[in-house]
Design a protein around this motif. Structure first.
Motif, short mmCIF file in Angstrom:
data_model
loop_
_atom_site.label_atom_id
_atom_site.label_comp_id
_atom_site.label_asym_id
_atom_site.label_seq_id
_atom_site.Cartn_x
_atom_site.Cartn_y
_atom_site.Cartn_z
N LEU A 42 -7.37 -9.23 7.14
CA LEU A 42 -6.06 -9.80 6.85
C LEU A 42 -5.94 -11.17 7.51
N GLN B 191 -2.97 -12.49 7.92
CA GLN B 191 -1.70 -12.40 8.63
C GLN B 191 -1.29 -10.93 8.72
N GLU C 84 0.44 -7.35 8.24
CA GLU C 84 0.91 -6.75 6.98
C GLU C 84 1.48 -5.37 7.25
N GLU C 85 2.61 -5.07 6.63
CA GLU C 85 3.22 -3.75 6.76
C GLU C 85 2.75 -2.86 5.62
N LEU C 86 2.32 -1.65 5.95
CA LEU C 86 1.86 -0.68 4.95
C LEU C 86 2.83 0.50 4.89
N ARG D 74 5.41 4.08 7.98
CA ARG D 74 5.15 2.65 7.88
C ARG D 74 4.35 2.23 9.11
N THR E 28 2.37 -1.41 10.90
CA THR E 28 2.08 -2.85 10.80
C THR E 28 0.67 -3.09 11.32
N ALA F 34 -3.28 -9.30 11.96
CA ALA F 34 -4.28 -10.11 11.27
C ALA F 34 -5.67 -9.81 11.84
N GLY G 99 0.81 -1.91 0.45
CA GLY G 99 1.13 -3.09 1.22
C GLY G 99 1.06 -4.30 0.30
N LYS G 100 1.14 -5.49 0.90
CA LYS G 100 1.10 -6.70 0.08
C LYS G 100 -0.29 -6.89 -0.53
N THR G 101 -1.31 -6.66 0.24
CA THR G 101 -2.68 -6.82 -0.27
C THR G 101 -3.49 -5.53 -0.18
#
Length: 717
Positions: free
Chosen positions: A70, A72, A74-76, A99, A101, A104, A126-128
């Motif tokens: 990552l 940065q 990221e929250e999953l 959840r 976090t 990076a 998550g975002k990615t």
């Protein structure tokens, strides 16, 4: 520069920035669990009828992991079916976090899940970072905790890619899966004081719904694929009985699905029913293939075959919707082929093959039937040709190998197979068909299965296995012709008993040898004349084996003969009012005799998957489209009118449809993925403005078909 390195790192770590999160599980486990759920719904007159073969279960403790980089934090979000813990970089996070976090950098996340009732499954979003088939999973990680409290980052077992399907909603876990339903009404209703006789117009499948049910008394429901069956209250195959005691009106939906066209609802006491409908249950699949021609009866046969396959395409490809509603390997192997020319629903094929295989140790043949084990192997060969799915073979090669090991241990001193204790040698439903000794049909399927193993071993780079299986296949094929080919009979004989070949000839091994391409040109013509077109050789009366008989004739260029046979056989069922195709059809039977089987008045299935074979025949041998390399990287288009004035249709591939039109003067083709070869005969030199036509001699011509391009050829048949 940093951004480019980050994207490269994502690719190297098997992470997709735009991936769709989905529920994941140990590969094959959900298929086994779901198969158990489905196959244990069968009832006969309210009596529970489970399968009679071994059913395996899912692993109840699972470890999922993913490594990623990552740029940065990221929250999953975590969604889990079962009790679980979470580890980040080997250290456990307390409680049951929903959840987390992740900072990076490079990290590894593990979720360990226990679930005895359902398949352990996870959904990570998550975002990615998304849960998908790139995650790794194992059922025994053999980990330990060191003196610092850190879990080990080493494993002594094999990690596989996670299994998945289409469960993309985190709030709808795999255990809650249900097929789609829609309400439908009968086309006619004969309503009496204490009964309804309903006709839904065609064979169907779903939950009966009683509307505005009230009062006190009993409701008895008798289902029938035919009107005669619904009225036969003592001998119909499926029923529902309800005891009612309610003052307020309410709708009541039956607990289990049933197959029927007609329904006889009877009630007593003060029971009242406002009306009856049904919830039609189905798997949503897209009709990608298609066929039309100059003969409306053939068009009707195609439509009814497609509907028959659709009814039997459910969580898995099943044999029939009335009975058995189980997953039979021989039935399913034909459904796969029909599916490739209609829906091209690859996940349904993979699910069915995994449910059939189950797990180690192997203690019997699939469905207890020797030939059904071999169909399973052969189906994997076909699956790879049509889909190019190497990942399936890479994941499940060990299960292929252990099943073949079981087969190899059951060879006799001659290196051949014969039925041993616990083995069912099926072949076909045929009165008087001998299953004794070393049956040639079983050796032929065995040889093809060994060829499949050699192919798959090569794909997974097990070169020693590939060489051994290829040699075994060569030896079995050699014995097949050494022991069974009879020059006087111009055919393979049926069996050897006590080391002596019998003189009896059946169609089975001979027709398979044709489309397996095991015969030379002369032998093919001998088999065609002396077996396939010889009325003295016992006839086949099941659509199951008519499938293969007609395929062999098509492979020999006898499409005009096959057209007549389709009209006589499948058209014969239509003339008797069939709205789906049957398990068995004998034109010599009369009236209600057509519904009897297995010693029961209505034992025959009037909607059986193996009755839908015209889908495959018309796609592969009339439109003439078939892959010549995995996933249609290269493919052949060889249209054959089969005595029809014109044909047109489309054949699905993994990346689009091949479209074909053919008459006696014109051929039109649109290519799909890969490179196609149009091959045809012409009495005069053909012409085309869209491509170069090559002569290959003796009135044969070819043209290269490129992806997405359309071609028109003028020729003379």
């Amino acid at each position: 520069m940093k951004k480019n390195l980050f994207l490269l790192s994502l690719l190297l770590m098997n992470v997709s920035v735009f991936a769709q999160a989905t529920w994941i599980w140990y590969p094959g486990d959900y298929e086994i669990w779901l198969g158990n759920q489905m196959q244990n719904r069968r009832t006969e007159r309210t009596t529970f009828m489970p399968p009679f073969w071994k059913l395996d279960s899912h692993y109840n403790l699972m470890d999922f992991h993913k490594e990623f980089i990552l740029s940065q934090p990221e929250e999953l979000e975590l969604f889990v079916e079962g009790r679980y813990n979470v580890k980040l970089d080997g250290k456990i996070l307390m409680g049951y976090p929903k959840r987390i976090t992740v900072p990076a950098g490079k990290h590894k996340i593990n979720l360990k899940v226990f679930n005895q009732d359902h398949v352990p499954a996870v959904f990570v979003r998550g975002k990615t970072i998304q849960s998908d088939a790139s995650w790794r999973v194992t059922f025994e990680d053999k980990e330990w905790i060191d003196e610092t409290g850190k879990a080990s980052d080493q494993s002594g077992t094999t990690w596989l890619q996670a299994g998945s399907w289409n469960f993309n909603d985190p709030l709808v876990p795999p255990s809650q899966f249900k097929l789609n339903t829609k309400e439908e009404n009968p086309v006619t209703v004969d309503k009496q004081a204490k009964s309804f006789l309903l006709d839904f117009g065609k064979e169907t499948f779903g939950f009966l719904k009683l509307k505005g049910l009230t009062g006190k008394g009993n409701v008895r429901i008798y289902y029938g694929e035919s009107k005669e069956e619904a009225l036969a209250t003592e001998t119909c195959e499926t029923t529902d009985f309800l005891e009612i005691n309610q003052s307020a009106k309410r709708d009541s939906v039956m607990e289990l699905t049933k197959a029927f066209r007609y329904v006889n609802v009877q009630f007593d006491g003060s029971v009242a029913i406002d009306g009856v409908s049904m919830l039609y249950e189905f798997l949503p699949v897209t009709e990608r293939g298609g066929f039309r021609c100059s003969d409306e009866e053939i068009n009707k046969i195609y439509d009814v075959a497609l509907y028959t396959l659709h009814l039997n395409t459910r969580e898995f490809f099943i044999d029939g919707i009335k009975r058995d509603r189980w997953i039979w390997s021989g039935d399913a192997s034909q459904s796969y082929l029909m599916n490739y020319y209609s829906f091209f629903d690859s996940p349904s094929v993979a699910r069915t093959m995994l449910a059939l295989r189950g797990k180690d140790p192997v203690t019997s043949h699939i469905n207890t039937i020797m030939d059904y084990t071999f169909y399973w192997f052969i189906s994997i060969y076909d699956y790879y040709q049509f889909t190019g799915d190497k990942a399936f073979i890479q994941q499940f090669y060990p299960r292929m190998k252990s099943l073949m090991d079981y087969c190899l241990t059951r060879r006799n001193k001659n290196g051949l197979l014969e039925g041993l204790s616990g083995d069912w040698v099926f072949i076909d439903w045929a009165e008087g068909l001998s299953k004794k000794g070393e049956v040639s049909f079983e050796q032929l399927l065995f040889a093809r299965s060994l060829e499949t193993m050699a192919l798959c071993a090569g794909i997974v780079n097990h070169t020693e296995d590939a060489s051994q299986y290829a040699q075994l296949a060569k030896e079995v094929k050699g014995k097949l012709f050494q022991y069974y080919w009879n020059s006087e009979k111009h055919a393979l004989v049926h069996s050897r008993v006590d080391g002596v070949s019998t003189p009896h000839v059946t169609r089975y091994a001979n027709m398979f040898a044709v489309f397996f391409d095991y015969l030379n040109s002369a032998q093919k013509q001998e088999v065609k004349q002396h077996v396939l077109l010889n009325n003295q050789v016992p006839k086949i009366t099941t659509p199951y084996m008519r499938f293969y008989e007609l395929e062999a004739l098509c492979a020999l260029g006898e499409q005009p003969y096959v057209t007549k046979e389709m009209k006589d056989y499948w058209g014969g069922m239509l003339k008797l009012g069939a709205t789906s195709f049957w398990e068995e059809y004998n034109p010599d039977k009369k009236g209600a005799e057509h519904y009897a089987m297995y010693g029961r008045e209505f034992g025959k299935s009037l909607c059986h998957a193996w009755g839908a074979s015209p889908l495959y025949l018309l796609g592969k041998y009339y439109l003439g489209v078939k892959p010549t390399a995995p996933a249609y990287q290269t493919y052949l288009i060889e249209p054959n009118l089969g005595g029809l004035q014109w044909i047109e249709g489309k054949v699905p591939t993994p990346q689009g449809e091949v479209e074909v039109y053919c008459s006696a003067k014109e051929i039109k083709v649109t290519g799909a993925a890969g490179t196609g070869t149009l091959r045809f005969k012409s009495k005069k030199k053909p012409t085309s403005k869209q491509g170069e036509i090559r002569s290959t001699g003796a009135g044969l011509y070819e043209m290269t078909i490129e992806k997405g391009k359309s071609y028109r050829v003028s020729y003379s048949l």
